[in-house]
Write a protein that holds these residues in place. Sequence first.
Motif, short mmCIF file in Angstrom:
data_model
loop_
_atom_site.label_atom_id
_atom_site.label_comp_id
_atom_site.label_asym_id
_atom_site.label_seq_id
_atom_site.Cartn_x
_atom_site.Cartn_y
_atom_site.Cartn_z
N THR A 1 0.80 -1.22 0.00
CA THR A 1 0.00 0.00 0.00
C THR A 1 0.83 1.28 0.00
N ASP A 2 2.14 1.19 0.27
CA ASP A 2 2.95 2.39 0.49
C ASP A 2 3.81 2.81 -0.70
N VAL A 3 4.26 1.89 -1.50
CA VAL A 3 5.14 2.20 -2.63
C VAL A 3 5.04 1.06 -3.65
N ALA B 1 11.55 -5.15 -0.83
CA ALA B 1 10.23 -5.16 -0.19
C ALA B 1 10.29 -5.86 1.15
N ASP B 2 11.01 -6.98 1.22
CA ASP B 2 11.18 -7.69 2.50
C ASP B 2 11.87 -6.81 3.53
N ALA B 3 12.90 -6.08 3.12
CA ALA B 3 13.65 -5.21 4.03
C ALA B 3 12.80 -4.03 4.49
N THR C 1 10.49 -4.16 7.77
CA THR C 1 11.04 -3.88 9.11
C THR C 1 10.87 -2.42 9.50
N ASP C 2 10.69 -1.54 8.51
CA ASP C 2 10.44 -0.11 8.76
C ASP C 2 8.96 0.23 8.68
N GLY C 3 8.12 -0.80 8.59
CA GLY C 3 6.68 -0.58 8.52
C GLY C 3 6.18 -0.13 7.17
N ILE C 4 6.97 -0.37 6.12
CA ILE C 4 6.59 0.04 4.77
C ILE C 4 6.17 -1.19 3.98
#
Length: 114
Positions: free
Chosen positions: A35-37, A53-55, A58-61
């Motif tokens: 939903t973010d990028v 995308a997996d990484a 961890t930042d909530g993206i």
Amino acid sequence: MLIFEPSSLYNAESEPPANAGATDIDRAVVRRAGTDVTLVAYGGTLRVAQAAADALVTDGIEAEVIDLRTLRPLDEKTLLDSVTRTHRLVVVDEGWRSVGIAAEIAARAAEYGY
């Protein structure tokens, strides 16, 4: 006909899905919903986009990963539908900065006001 042969995939291994069959390569596919990028990739860069995308999780993206599968025809609808939802676009490409597929995708997104 142009065939991409990324050397980074020479030692990569995977199994085809059990339901593998005919594939409509004229259309892109969403490999990961988000939903973010929107991360757009093809060929050897798909694994890079999926790892990114997996990484980002961890930042909530939540990144949506689009696998173009083919460049011509370019599935503009799938690409622009995703950018409409996320409002952000990153093209993962190993090609030239100018006059390449990344520039074309960015231009089309800009042309339609995304």
